[in-house]
Design a protein around this motif. Structure first.
Motif, PDB file in Angstrom:
ATOM      1  N   HIS A   1      -0.100   6.807 -12.041  1.00 58.89           N
ATOM      2  CA  HIS A   1      -1.278   7.689 -12.054  1.00 58.89           C
ATOM      3  C   HIS A   1      -2.083   7.510 -13.337  1.00 58.89           C
ATOM      4  O   HIS A   1      -3.315   7.430 -13.308  1.00 58.89           O
ATOM      5  N   ALA A   2      -1.375   7.455 -14.467  1.00 61.94           N
ATOM      6  CA  ALA A   2      -2.068   7.301 -15.757  1.00 61.94           C
ATOM      7  C   ALA A   2      -2.813   5.969 -15.797  1.00 61.94           C
ATOM      8  O   ALA A   2      -3.931   5.882 -16.313  1.00 61.94           O
ATOM      9  N   ALA A   3      -2.196   4.917 -15.230  1.00 59.23           N
ATOM     10  CA  ALA A   3      -2.844   3.604 -15.204  1.00 59.23           C
ATOM     11  C   ALA A   3      -4.127   3.655 -14.363  1.00 59.23           C
ATOM     12  O   ALA A   3      -5.155   3.090 -14.745  1.00 59.23           O
ATOM     13  N   VAL A   4      -4.075   4.350 -13.234  1.00 63.20           N
ATOM     14  CA  VAL A   4      -5.269   4.468 -12.384  1.00 63.20           C
ATOM     15  C   VAL A   4      -6.379   5.194 -13.144  1.00 63.20           C
ATOM     16  O   VAL A   4      -7.526   4.738 -13.181  1.00 63.20           O
ATOM     17  N   ARG A   5      -6.025   6.297 -13.784  1.00 65.82           N
ATOM     18  CA  ARG A   5      -7.053   7.072 -14.492  1.00 65.82           C
ATOM     19  C   ARG A   5      -7.670   6.246 -15.626  1.00 65.82           C
ATOM     20  O   ARG A   5      -8.888   6.228 -15.810  1.00 65.82           O
TER      21      ARG A   5
ATOM     22  N   GLU B   1      -9.752   3.293 -14.149  1.00 65.01           N
ATOM     23  CA  GLU B   1     -10.992   3.798 -13.538  1.00 65.01           C
ATOM     24  C   GLU B   1     -12.054   4.011 -14.605  1.00 65.01           C
ATOM     25  O   GLU B   1     -13.217   3.667 -14.417  1.00 65.01           O
ATOM     26  N   ALA B   2     -11.630   4.564 -15.731  1.00 64.00           N
ATOM     27  CA  ALA B   2     -12.575   4.824 -16.817  1.00 64.00           C
ATOM     28  C   ALA B   2     -13.034   3.513 -17.461  1.00 64.00           C
ATOM     29  O   ALA B   2     -14.186   3.382 -17.873  1.00 64.00           O
ATOM     30  N   GLU B   3     -12.127   2.540 -17.518  1.00 64.89           N
ATOM     31  CA  GLU B   3     -12.448   1.295 -18.226  1.00 64.89           C
ATOM     32  C   GLU B   3     -13.234   0.302 -17.384  1.00 64.89           C
ATOM     33  O   GLU B   3     -14.242  -0.245 -17.838  1.00 64.89           O
ATOM     34  N   VAL B   4     -12.748   0.038 -16.175  1.00 68.80           N
ATOM     35  CA  VAL B   4     -13.359  -1.040 -15.382  1.00 68.80           C
ATOM     36  C   VAL B   4     -14.113  -0.518 -14.164  1.00 68.80           C
ATOM     37  O   VAL B   4     -14.810  -1.262 -13.497  1.00 68.80           O
ATOM     38  N   GLY B   5     -13.971   0.788 -13.881  1.00 65.84           N
ATOM     39  CA  GLY B   5     -14.663   1.347 -12.717  1.00 65.84           C
ATOM     40  C   GLY B   5     -13.790   1.266 -11.484  1.00 65.84           C
ATOM     41  O   GLY B   5     -12.927   0.399 -11.343  1.00 65.84           O
ATOM     42  N   ARG B   6     -14.038   2.148 -10.600  1.00 62.73           N
ATOM     43  CA  ARG B   6     -13.219   2.338  -9.426  1.00 62.73           C
ATOM     44  C   ARG B   6     -13.219   1.130  -8.483  1.00 62.73           C
ATOM     45  O   ARG B   6     -12.210   0.757  -7.911  1.00 62.73           O
ATOM     46  N   GLU B   7     -14.376   0.482  -8.363  1.00 59.81           N
ATOM     47  CA  GLU B   7     -14.505  -0.636  -7.430  1.00 59.81           C
ATOM     48  C   GLU B   7     -13.663  -1.839  -7.847  1.00 59.81           C
ATOM     49  O   GLU B   7     -13.332  -2.683  -7.020  1.00 59.81           O
ATOM     50  N   ALA B   8     -13.369  -1.940  -9.151  1.00 54.08           N
ATOM     51  CA  ALA B   8     -12.630  -3.103  -9.647  1.00 54.08           C
ATOM     52  C   ALA B   8     -11.115  -2.895  -9.603  1.00 54.08           C
ATOM     53  O   ALA B   8     -10.355  -3.799  -9.957  1.00 54.08           O
ATOM     54  N   LEU B   9     -10.664  -1.740  -9.170  1.00 55.04           N
ATOM     55  CA  LEU B   9      -9.221  -1.472  -9.155  1.00 55.04           C
ATOM     56  C   LEU B   9      -8.514  -2.298  -8.078  1.00 55.04           C
ATOM     57  O   LEU B   9      -9.008  -2.412  -6.959  1.00 55.04           O
TER      58      LEU B   9
ATOM     59  N   VAL C   1      -4.237  -3.298  -6.785  1.00 48.32           N
ATOM     60  CA  VAL C   1      -2.833  -2.926  -6.974  1.00 48.32           C
ATOM     61  C   VAL C   1      -2.181  -3.764  -8.088  1.00 48.32           C
ATOM     62  O   VAL C   1      -1.498  -3.202  -8.961  1.00 48.32           O
ATOM     63  N   PRO C   2      -2.391  -5.091  -8.129  1.00 53.60           N
ATOM     64  CA  PRO C   2      -1.772  -5.867  -9.218  1.00 53.60           C
ATOM     65  C   PRO C   2      -2.250  -5.426 -10.611  1.00 53.60           C
ATOM     66  O   PRO C   2      -1.451  -5.351 -11.556  1.00 53.60           O
ATOM     67  N   LEU C   3      -3.543  -5.097 -10.721  1.00 55.04           N
ATOM     68  CA  LEU C   3      -4.088  -4.647 -12.000  1.00 55.04           C
ATOM     69  C   LEU C   3      -3.428  -3.333 -12.423  1.00 55.04           C
ATOM     70  O   LEU C   3      -3.013  -3.169 -13.587  1.00 55.04           O
ATOM     71  N   ILE C   4      -3.310  -2.409 -11.504  1.00 54.77           N
ATOM     72  CA  ILE C   4      -2.712  -1.105 -11.798  1.00 54.77           C
ATOM     73  C   ILE C   4      -1.236  -1.277 -12.145  1.00 54.77           C
ATOM     74  O   ILE C   4      -0.732  -0.675 -13.099  1.00 54.77           O
ATOM     75  N   ALA C   5      -0.551  -2.136 -11.371  1.00 55.43           N
ATOM     76  CA  ALA C   5       0.882  -2.357 -11.611  1.00 55.43           C
ATOM     77  C   ALA C   5       1.109  -2.904 -13.012  1.00 55.43           C
ATOM     78  O   ALA C   5       2.006  -2.451 -13.741  1.00 55.43           O
ATOM     79  N   ALA C   6       0.271  -3.882 -13.403  1.00 58.40           N
ATOM     80  CA  ALA C   6       0.435  -4.500 -14.720  1.00 58.40           C
ATOM     81  C   ALA C   6       0.261  -3.453 -15.827  1.00 58.40           C
ATOM     82  O   ALA C   6       1.047  -3.381 -16.767  1.00 58.40           O
ATOM     83  N   ARG C   7      -0.748  -2.618 -15.673  1.00 61.00           N
ATOM     84  CA  ARG C   7      -0.980  -1.590 -16.698  1.00 61.00           C
ATOM     85  C   ARG C   7       0.155  -0.567 -16.738  1.00 61.00           C
ATOM     86  O   ARG C   7       0.530  -0.077 -17.795  1.00 61.00           O
TER      87      ARG C   7
ATOM     88  N   ASP D   1      -3.812   9.926  -3.663  1.00 53.85           N
ATOM     89  CA  ASP D   1      -2.776  10.723  -4.332  1.00 53.85           C
ATOM     90  C   ASP D   1      -3.236  11.126  -5.736  1.00 53.85           C
ATOM     91  O   ASP D   1      -3.075  12.279  -6.154  1.00 53.85           O
ATOM     92  N   VAL D   2      -3.834  10.198  -6.456  1.00 54.32           N
ATOM     93  CA  VAL D   2      -4.332  10.492  -7.808  1.00 54.32           C
ATOM     94  C   VAL D   2      -5.445  11.548  -7.744  1.00 54.32           C
ATOM     95  O   VAL D   2      -5.489  12.479  -8.552  1.00 54.32           O
ATOM     96  N   ALA D   3      -6.321  11.413  -6.756  1.00 52.39           N
ATOM     97  CA  ALA D   3      -7.426  12.369  -6.620  1.00 52.39           C
ATOM     98  C   ALA D   3      -6.904  13.779  -6.367  1.00 52.39           C
ATOM     99  O   ALA D   3      -7.385  14.752  -6.953  1.00 52.39           O
ATOM    100  N   VAL D   4      -5.894  13.887  -5.501  1.00 50.83           N
ATOM    101  CA  VAL D   4      -5.348  15.213  -5.194  1.00 50.83           C
ATOM    102  C   VAL D   4      -4.748  15.841  -6.451  1.00 50.83           C
ATOM    103  O   VAL D   4      -4.949  17.032  -6.721  1.00 50.83           O
ATOM    104  N   GLU D   5      -4.052  15.028  -7.247  1.00 46.56           N
ATOM    105  CA  GLU D   5      -3.483  15.556  -8.498  1.00 46.56           C
ATOM    106  C   GLU D   5      -4.583  16.091  -9.406  1.00 46.56           C
ATOM    107  O   GLU D   5      -4.409  17.079 -10.106  1.00 46.56           O
ATOM    108  N   ARG D   6      -5.728  15.422  -9.390  1.00 52.10           N
ATOM    109  CA  ARG D   6      -6.832  15.876 -10.239  1.00 52.10           C
ATOM    110  C   ARG D   6      -7.446  17.160  -9.724  1.00 52.10           C
ATOM    111  O   ARG D   6      -8.109  17.879 -10.475  1.00 52.10           O
TER     112      ARG D   6
END
Lengths: 182, 182
Positions: free
Chosen positions: A21-25, A28-36, A38-44, A65-70
């Motif tokens: 979740h922290a990696a997604v947040r 999202e702030a760094e590269v934008g939602r469209e660039a997300l 799964v491999p990028l998120i996993a690596a982070r 899932d991340v959106a619901v947590e927010r």
């Protein structure tokens, strides 16, 4: 459709959820939602992509899932000592948060996931309303039930946020509450 | 965000829209929604991918546009000679169609597009309700205004369809109408 468990996990499972979740947040702030991806998120997050696929199924489910947590409220509703006032204040804040751009994006993401995610959003609102109604009952005030408040206050606000977002103002939230209680 | 014009286009523009929409519907049935791509749709429709990108922006906007077209009512609401009955029948049918799996998928797709698409969905419902209310007025029946029907009948149904789809029945639609008019 969703591979995630219904209850919040503990131990390693909780740590994986938190780091993903922290990696997604962060991303999202760094590269934008469209660039997300799964491999990028996993690596982070320091996990393997297959961990994410196993747990969430796909990117949409994870973002949902991340959106619901927010959207999870971080505090109980204000207590101003009177039902009409408590419900008005809550409804105004709900409308303001959900109608703002981030709120609307989270709601749309939540709706993209399986029904469990949308149901969690709705449960958050119902829980906050329950607290307000329970306080009213303790004070001896007459109060409607939760489902009635959902139909008459939450649903009209959410419908307009999703389908007709223009011109939504605090006065609309207050009017819905006044019509229900009055 | 959307590149499409606000009014329905005519001439070549209308033919492009029709062939692209038809290609989406056919391919969705054949290969499934997840396998749709702009090049695939373009090839089936006999247009270039850049025609699609210019007109719709991206795949999401196109799917959203197709979904909204599918939600367009194909006939005016039934006239049973009485407001309560007309509105109940309409609400029951609306709930039945929108709560079914295809209806819910179209609504979600519509919400993925820009606000214009969600607004069109809402306008379809408002137009049908306006017809029902105008008939009631002609008969001399007392009738609420369209926005009140949207808040008290359409919004609760749509909220539950999106956030809590379980156990939705025709009786719920009828009860909303009865509470509003009664």
């Amino acid at each position: 459709m969703s591979r995630k468990p219904m209850v919040r996990p503990g131990g390693r499972s909780a740590r994986v959820q938190e780091s993903v979740h922290a990696a997604v947040r962060a991303l999202e702030a760094e590269v934008g939602r469209e660039a997300l991806t799964v491999p990028l998120i996993a690596a982070r997050a320091g996990v393997t992509p297959s961990t994410i696929y196993r747990r969430w199924g796909d990117l949409h489910e994870l973002l949902s899932d991340v959106a619901v947590e927010r959207l999870r409220p971080d505090s109980p509703p204000e207590d101003r000592g009177e039902l009409a006032e408590d419900l008005s204040v809550w409804a105004e804040q709900f409308l303001e948060e959900m109608a703002a751009q981030p709120g609307r994006a989270y709601i749309r993401d939540a709706l993209l996931g399986d029904d469990t995610n949308a149901g969690r959003c709705s449960a958050y609102a119902a829980e906050q309303i329950s607290v307000i109604l329970a306080r009213a009952a303790e004070r001896g005030e007459r109060a409607p039930d939760v489902e009635t408040v959902v139909d008459h206050v939450v649903a009209p606000m959410m419908y307009r946020i999703l389908f007709r977002p223009e011109g939504l103002e605090a006065a609309y939230a207050r009017r819905l509450v006044a019509e229900l209680l009055g």
